[in-house]
Write an enzyme that holds these catalytic residues in place. Structure first.
Site, PDB file in Angstrom:
ATOM      1  N   LYS A   1     -20.838  41.971  -7.021  1.00 33.39           N
ATOM      2  CA  LYS A   1     -22.288  42.148  -6.999  1.00 33.39           C
ATOM      3  C   LYS A   1     -22.977  41.044  -7.782  1.00 33.39           C
ATOM      4  O   LYS A   1     -23.937  40.414  -7.304  1.00 33.39           O
ATOM      5  CB  LYS A   1     -22.638  43.522  -7.570  1.00 33.39           C
ATOM      6  CG  LYS A   1     -24.087  43.920  -7.381  1.00 33.39           C
ATOM      7  CD  LYS A   1     -24.293  45.371  -7.820  1.00 33.39           C
ATOM      8  CE  LYS A   1     -23.521  46.325  -6.954  1.00 33.39           C
ATOM      9  NZ  LYS A   1     -23.586  47.723  -7.404  1.00 33.39           N
TER      10      LYS A   1
ATOM     11  N   ARG B   1     -26.011  48.488 -13.324  1.00 33.23           N
ATOM     12  CA  ARG B   1     -25.170  48.785 -12.158  1.00 33.23           C
ATOM     13  C   ARG B   1     -23.794  48.151 -12.321  1.00 33.23           C
ATOM     14  O   ARG B   1     -23.646  47.053 -12.859  1.00 33.23           O
ATOM     15  CB  ARG B   1     -25.821  48.262 -10.878  1.00 33.23           C
ATOM     16  CG  ARG B   1     -27.238  48.746 -10.661  1.00 33.23           C
ATOM     17  CD  ARG B   1     -27.851  48.160  -9.401  1.00 33.23           C
ATOM     18  NE  ARG B   1     -27.313  48.768  -8.197  1.00 33.23           N
ATOM     19  CZ  ARG B   1     -27.520  48.296  -6.983  1.00 33.23           C
ATOM     20  NH1 ARG B   1     -28.215  47.189  -6.802  1.00 33.23           N
ATOM     21  NH2 ARG B   1     -27.011  48.903  -5.934  1.00 33.23           N
TER      22      ARG B   1
ATOM     23  N   GLY C   1     -19.526  53.564  -4.424  1.00 35.68           N
ATOM     24  CA  GLY C   1     -19.742  54.892  -4.980  1.00 35.68           C
ATOM     25  C   GLY C   1     -18.740  55.325  -6.027  1.00 35.68           C
ATOM     26  O   GLY C   1     -18.855  56.409  -6.584  1.00 35.68           O
TER      27      GLY C   1
ATOM     28  N   MET D   1     -17.965  53.815  -8.988  1.00 36.37           N
ATOM     29  CA  MET D   1     -18.359  53.596 -10.379  1.00 36.37           C
ATOM     30  C   MET D   1     -19.847  53.866 -10.536  1.00 36.37           C
ATOM     31  O   MET D   1     -20.534  54.213  -9.586  1.00 36.37           O
ATOM     32  CB  MET D   1     -17.972  52.186 -10.816  1.00 36.37           C
ATOM     33  CG  MET D   1     -16.455  52.020 -10.901  1.00 36.37           C
ATOM     34  SD  MET D   1     -15.969  50.387 -11.463  1.00 36.37           S
ATOM     35  CE  MET D   1     -16.569  49.365 -10.129  1.00 36.37           C
TER      36      MET D   1
ATOM     37  N   ARG E   1     -23.047  41.503   0.251  1.00 37.67           N
ATOM     38  CA  ARG E   1     -21.593  41.346   0.173  1.00 37.67           C
ATOM     39  C   ARG E   1     -21.070  41.239   1.595  1.00 37.67           C
ATOM     40  O   ARG E   1     -21.753  41.622   2.550  1.00 37.67           O
ATOM     41  CB  ARG E   1     -20.942  42.539  -0.536  1.00 37.67           C
ATOM     42  CG  ARG E   1     -21.205  43.876   0.141  1.00 37.67           C
ATOM     43  CD  ARG E   1     -20.784  45.049  -0.723  1.00 37.67           C
ATOM     44  NE  ARG E   1     -21.213  46.320  -0.146  1.00 37.67           N
ATOM     45  CZ  ARG E   1     -21.261  47.454  -0.821  1.00 37.67           C
ATOM     46  NH1 ARG E   1     -20.907  47.495  -2.084  1.00 37.67           N
ATOM     47  NH2 ARG E   1     -21.649  48.568  -0.230  1.00 37.67           N
TER      48      ARG E   1
ATOM     49  N   HIS F   1     -22.600  57.294   1.819  1.00 35.60           N
ATOM     50  CA  HIS F   1     -21.323  57.223   1.111  1.00 35.60           C
ATOM     51  C   HIS F   1     -20.155  57.525   2.041  1.00 35.60           C
ATOM     52  O   HIS F   1     -19.164  56.802   2.081  1.00 35.60           O
ATOM     53  CB  HIS F   1     -21.340  58.217  -0.061  1.00 35.60           C
ATOM     54  CG  HIS F   1     -20.025  58.333  -0.780  1.00 35.60           C
ATOM     55  ND1 HIS F   1     -19.070  59.270  -0.441  1.00 35.60           N
ATOM     56  CD2 HIS F   1     -19.495  57.606  -1.789  1.00 35.60           C
ATOM     57  CE1 HIS F   1     -18.024  59.129  -1.235  1.00 35.60           C
ATOM     58  NE2 HIS F   1     -18.255  58.132  -2.051  1.00 35.60           N
TER      59      HIS F   1
ATOM     60  N   SER G   1      21.253  39.449   7.815  1.00 37.99           N
ATOM     61  CA  SER G   1      20.081  40.277   8.087  1.00 37.99           C
ATOM     62  C   SER G   1      19.945  41.237   6.922  1.00 37.99           C
ATOM     63  O   SER G   1      20.881  41.977   6.615  1.00 37.99           O
ATOM     64  CB  SER G   1      20.236  41.051   9.401  1.00 37.99           C
ATOM     65  OG  SER G   1      19.079  41.819   9.648  1.00 37.99           O
TER      66      SER G   1
ATOM     67  N   THR H   1      16.791  46.165   4.168  1.00 42.80           N
ATOM     68  CA  THR H   1      16.017  46.457   2.960  1.00 42.80           C
ATOM     69  C   THR H   1      15.864  47.949   2.682  1.00 42.80           C
ATOM     70  O   THR H   1      15.520  48.322   1.562  1.00 42.80           O
ATOM     71  CB  THR H   1      14.628  45.801   3.047  1.00 42.80           C
ATOM     72  OG1 THR H   1      14.017  46.153   4.293  1.00 42.80           O
ATOM     73  CG2 THR H   1      14.750  44.292   2.953  1.00 42.80           C
ATOM     74  N   ASN H   2      16.108  48.814   3.676  1.00 41.46           N
ATOM     75  CA  ASN H   2      16.080  50.252   3.385  1.00 41.46           C
ATOM     76  C   ASN H   2      17.191  50.615   2.398  1.00 41.46           C
ATOM     77  O   ASN H   2      16.954  51.207   1.347  1.00 41.46           O
ATOM     78  CB  ASN H   2      16.244  51.069   4.662  1.00 41.46           C
ATOM     79  CG  ASN H   2      15.073  50.910   5.608  1.00 41.46           C
ATOM     80  OD1 ASN H   2      14.043  50.363   5.256  1.00 41.46           O
ATOM     81  ND2 ASN H   2      15.242  51.378   6.830  1.00 41.46           N
TER      82      ASN H   2
ATOM     83  N   CYS I   1      15.857  43.551   8.868  1.00 41.36           N
ATOM     84  CA  CYS I   1      15.798  44.575   9.910  1.00 41.36           C
ATOM     85  C   CYS I   1      15.486  45.962   9.359  1.00 41.36           C
ATOM     86  O   CYS I   1      15.567  46.945  10.079  1.00 41.36           O
ATOM     87  CB  CYS I   1      17.111  44.609  10.702  1.00 41.36           C
ATOM     88  SG  CYS I   1      18.561  44.960   9.700  1.00 41.36           S
TER      89      CYS I   1
ATOM     90  N   TYR J   1      13.177  35.380  10.881  1.00 40.14           N
ATOM     91  CA  TYR J   1      12.570  36.414  11.716  1.00 40.14           C
ATOM     92  C   TYR J   1      12.485  37.730  10.961  1.00 40.14           C
ATOM     93  O   TYR J   1      13.168  37.939   9.942  1.00 40.14           O
ATOM     94  CB  TYR J   1      13.366  36.609  13.021  1.00 40.14           C
ATOM     95  CG  TYR J   1      14.749  37.216  12.840  1.00 40.14           C
ATOM     96  CD1 TYR J   1      14.939  38.603  12.807  1.00 40.14           C
ATOM     97  CD2 TYR J   1      15.870  36.405  12.708  1.00 40.14           C
ATOM     98  CE1 TYR J   1      16.186  39.157  12.642  1.00 40.14           C
ATOM     99  CE2 TYR J   1      17.134  36.951  12.541  1.00 40.14           C
ATOM    100  CZ  TYR J   1      17.288  38.327  12.510  1.00 40.14           C
ATOM    101  OH  TYR J   1      18.543  38.870  12.333  1.00 40.14           O
TER     102      TYR J   1
END
Length: 915
Positions: free
Chosen positions: A39, A108, A117, A119, A352, A468, A799, A802-803, A867, A887
């Site tokens: 702001k 403000r 809304g 803060m 904004r 809001h 590969s 990541t789980n 993967c 990939y």
């Protein structure tokens, strides 16, 4: 405040000495959002542009951080504020709160990222029992002065002193009821004067002190309240929802007041340079005569469309249109503007870059490219994968015969169905019990945020596109219909009355369409999104009747595909999924989970293989499985002809292919009690007991299963090789890659690879076909990541799974922890987001990066992919681009999202390099 003796605080205060904590609006610019908040930075920018901005100054986020860390404002702040206040008073020719002609200011909040809304704001600072009379005389309007004073006491009491806001609202309603009026503008000066007395009594009773009459005390307390509002529960919840860091702090803007409540020639409004719901150009916004700004966003009075301002005040309207064009061209984006008209004088209070719906984001990005305001790279930064995912959700079937009971303003699109609930507590409670709910309110306020998050959609009977509910819903991508005036919402009795007298009780099913504003009783059937139909080839962009949104998505996806470096593959286990993935733009299969091929009818064959006592039994099971596996792969290679297909060898936790031990025990016990034959069940039970594991996810699975059960992996490799040879003979182009799961040491991979190479050579010799089958491994254990340099000696590709890597790095059992304590961890801020949803860059990500560097140091041409489900997560895709993977692979539905984010990551990276 009491003196703080903490030496840490003293050290911190010393470190900030000499730092500038206050900036006049003439000193900043739009690029100082970190320091001045969004702001303040934009108020400074508008001032620089010569737009009509009321004079004022901004207290920086750095001051807020010191205050929040120490409990006290920086020592230099009071003097800096005094100096800027003196300058403001000299410029305005009046002093804060003076009796005869008072200067009034607003205080403000304004964080770096918009938190609508969440803060606090206090208007009309400087009014007191004395100055209210001076304001009345100066304005020539007693009603205006006492209205402004009652607003100050109400806002100050609630925001600064912590008084229950409902007490003020109830008193206001009582005053209107006594006067027999329905809106506050119909209260006269005498009524408002009485209301001020009532409000002051409420403050005294609830806060234990009088409302402060010293204007500087009012301002200082309001500044502290804004600082404190950074850490309210609702602000924390919103930041978690929007993934805004919690250590940024908020700036505070002190701005000379201009008044929209001075009569019919005054007012306040919110405007958008384009429709935030659709992206279309035009005159969009809300205006409210004889009101202050909070009245618009609070939704307590229904506004008129901005276009009506032209007939109300053409001079101000024309000036506003010119300013809106200036701001959009300057910011090169949709701008959200707050303004006030004070007796015919237009003032700009805020601008904004505006929040918008997903559809509007895509339309606006392509419109701005066509206007020459931005290029393709910038267009990619204006949209997100999360927005694209929203556009792929189903929508209501317009031909369905369902009763429409109302229509409001289409504030945020989507098709939401759920049980009507009338407060946030119930919305959260029912949602946690698995119920889908629609939060129904007359209007929402910041305290409703947790209910808004929990709900499928939001329906209000008051407010417009700038209320809001509308602003927050658009930011969250939540379906919202506002201002459905014909619906009578009674939150106390938990019911809603619709035209015709029908009553919707709490728990009744309703449907809301955020694209049309329509409200329905019951559940409306849904149909596929046109965006999904486009990706599946059932709707063609560029055709004469093409959907405007589809055309915009098509263009943005073309931008992304041209920019991206990462290729995008699919997780698919059968030909049907593979073909759908290919339609969605998949460039191969990154993960084919062969264990999924053995569920259902084939499960018994695998069970017999695992439980085989003799080599002959084992060979019989393998012989039965081989042709089935081969046919699976023939179909897969056909569907993905010419594209890589990475096939993971069998990797089930062992219990998935064994009978349930409890059920089997019961069967044996029943057979024994009935003296029935049960030799087979008993033998099976003994075998299951022998193989039973306390933690199957860390047990006999993956490469371990392949090494313990002779012939299992070689059967699968043979099926892959024979299928590839068959496809080659049919003039196909199979590109198989064999992936060994759960490797923890290079020796495991070397043994399996040696056996696989031998099988492939046998198939080549038998078929007279040259097969180039790449062999690699999943990196899903910390040890594999730490020894990636060694493993790369035997692997042609990695590969990242990541789980499992996330499970083993954190020590989490995903199936258990997400249901048990993840909610508490998210609420306490330990997680900003689940590490199974977005990759944990510091922990899991560090191992990925280490493995990438070590693997490529050993084998520079090592192909690298991921993967796990992180492959389709927008934020994770950016990380995988940064660390240099080739990939990502994800479920078919997430492929467009991954493509878009891969393009955004490349575009962002190129922009950073250029700078």
């Amino acid at each position: 405040m009491s003196e703080n003796k903490d030496p840490h605080v003293a050290d911190q205060t010393a470190r900030v000495e000499g730092v500038k904590f206050v900036y006049d609006f003439t000193e900043g610019n739009k690029d100082l959002k970190d320091l001045l908040g969004g702001k303040g930075a934009n108020l400074a920018e508008m001032t620089n542009l010569g737009l009509p901005v009321p004079p004022g100054f901004t207290i920086t986020t750095e001051a807020c951080k010191v205050y929040l860390d120490s409990g006290e404002e920086p020592a230099a702040l009071r003097d800096e504020v005094s100096a800027h206040l003196d300058a403001l008073e000299q410029r305005m020719g009046k002093k804060l709160g003076q009796a005869d002609d008072p200067l009034l200011v607003s205080v403000r909040s304004g964080a770096k990222f918009s938190m609508p809304g969440m803060m606090d704001t206090v208007l009309n600072i400087g009014l007191s029992d004395k100055s209210v009379k001076g304001l009345a005389a100066q304005a020539g309007d007693d009603r205006f002065a006492w209205d402004s004073y009652r607003r100050l006491i109400q806002m100050f009491g609630k925001t600064v002193l912590g008084v229950d806001g409902d007490l003020f609202e109830d008193a206001l309603e009582a005053a209107k009821s006594a006067k027999k009026v329905t809106v506050d503008t119909e209260l006269e000066a005498a009524d408002l004067k009485k209301l001020v007395t009532t409000f002051k009594k409420i403050v005294k009773a609830e806060a234990g002190r009088d409302f402060p009459q010293d204007p500087r005390e009012q301002m200082d307390l309001a500044i502290h309240a804004v600082f404190d509002s950074w850490n309210t529960d609702r602000a924390k919840l919103y930041r978690r929802q929007e993934r805004i860091p919690g250590d940024l702090g908020t700036a505070v803007n002190v701005c000379s007041m201009v008044f929209g409540n001075l009569g019919p020639d005054s007012g306040t409004g919110v405007a958008f340079t384009r429709d935030p719901a659709s992206g279309h150009q035009g005159v969009y916004g809300d205006y409210l005569q004889n009101a202050q700004g909070e009245d618009v966003v609070a939704g307590i009075r229904n506004t008129v469309p901005l276009a009506e301002l032209e007939s109300i005040d053409k001079k101000s309207y024309d000036q506003l249109m010119r300013i809106m064009e200036t701001l959009e061209n300057h910011y090169k984006d949709l701008c959200d503007i707050e303004f006030t008209i004070e007796r015919g004088q237009l003032w700009m209070l805020q601008t904004r870059v505006g929040k918008r719906t997903a559809g509007a984001a895509f339309r606006i990005a392509t419109q701005l490219v066509d206007q020459g305001l931005i290029d393709e790279a910038e267009a990619l930064q204006r949209v997100t994968g999360a927005q694209l995912a929203q556009l792929m959700f189903p929508r209501f079937d317009e031909d369905a015969k369902v009763a429409q009971v109302g229509r409001g303003i289409a504030a945020s699109p989507g098709a939401a169905v759920g049980k009507a609930v009338f407060d946030s507590y119930t919305a959260v409670k029912w949602s946690r019990s698995g119920e889908k709910v629609i939060l129904v309110r007359r209007e929402t306020n910041p305290d409703d945020l947790d209910g808004m998050i929990a709900a499928e959609g939001i329906l209000t009977s008051r407010g417009g596109k700038t209320s809001h509910a509308a602003v927050v819903a658009r930011g969250m991508g939540k379906t919202c219909v506002c201002g459905a005036e014909e619906l009578e919402v009674d939150t106390k009795r938990r019911r809603m009355t619709v035209p015709g007298g029908h009553v919707v009780e709490e728990g009744d099913l309703i449907s809301i369409d955020g694209s049309s504003g329509k409200v329905y009783l019951g559940e409306v059937p849904v149909v596929p999104s046109p965006v999904v139909e486009y990706f599946e080839g059932r709707m063609h962009a560029g055709a004469q009747d093409a959907d405007e949104l589809v055309e915009a998505v098509h263009r943005i996806m073309a931008f992304a595909d041209r920019k991206r470096r990462l290729r995008v593959r699919a997780n698919a286990d059968n030909a049907e999924d593979a073909m759908r993935a290919r339609r969605f733009g998949a460039q191969g299969i990154g993960l084919c989970r062969t264990e999924h091929m053995f569920l259902g009818d084939r499960r018994e064959l695998v069970e017999r293989l695992i439980l085989a006592d003799t080599e002959a039994e084992r060979e019989e099971s393998l012989k039965a499985l081989l042709p089935l596996q081969k046919q699976d792969f023939v179909e897969l290679f056909s569907a993905m002809d010419g594209l890589p297909v990475t096939i993971r060898l069998l990797d089930p936790p062992l219990h998935e292919f064994l009978p349930d031990i409890t059920e089997l025990s019961v069967r044996v016990a029943l057979a024994e009690s009935r003296q029935e034959p049960h030799e087979n069940e008993l033998r099976l039970l003994q075998a299951v007991h022998r193989l039973h594991e306390q933690n199957p996810m860390l047990g006999l699975r993956g490469v371990r299963l392949g090494l313990v059960i002779p012939g299992l992996f070689t059967m699968q490799v043979r099926a892959i090789a024979e299928a590839a040879a068959e496809r080659k003979a049919a003039k196909g182009d199979p590109r198989a890659e064999i992936m060994i799961p759960l490797v923890g040491t290079v020796q495991e991979l070397e043994i399996v690879r040696e056996e696989a190479d031998q099988v492939v050579a046998e198939v080549e010799a038998a078929t007279g076909t040259s097969l180039k089958l790449a062999i690699g491994t999943m990196i899903e254990l910390p040890r594999a990541a730490l020894t990636a340099g060694q493993i790369a000696e035997a692997a042609e590709f990695f590969s990242f799974g990541t789980n499992d890597l996330t499970q083993t790095v954190w020590g989490f059992s995903r199936d258990d922890v997400e249901a048990s304590f993840f909610t508490a961890y998210l609420e306490k801020g330990i997680f900003g987001v689940s590490p199974f949803e977005t990759i944990d860059k510091d922990g899991v990500g560090s191992l990925v990066k280490l493995a990438v560097e070590a693997g490529r140091a050993t084998r520079p041409d090592l192909k690298l992919g991921v993967c796990g489900e992180h492959g389709g997560d927008p934020e994770s895709v950016h990380f995988f681009h940064e660390v240099g993977l080739d990939y990502v692979s994800c479920s078919p539905f997430r492929i467009p999202v991954a493509r878009l984010e891969a393009g955004r990551a490349a575009s962002q990276s190129a922009g950073s390099d250029h700078r």
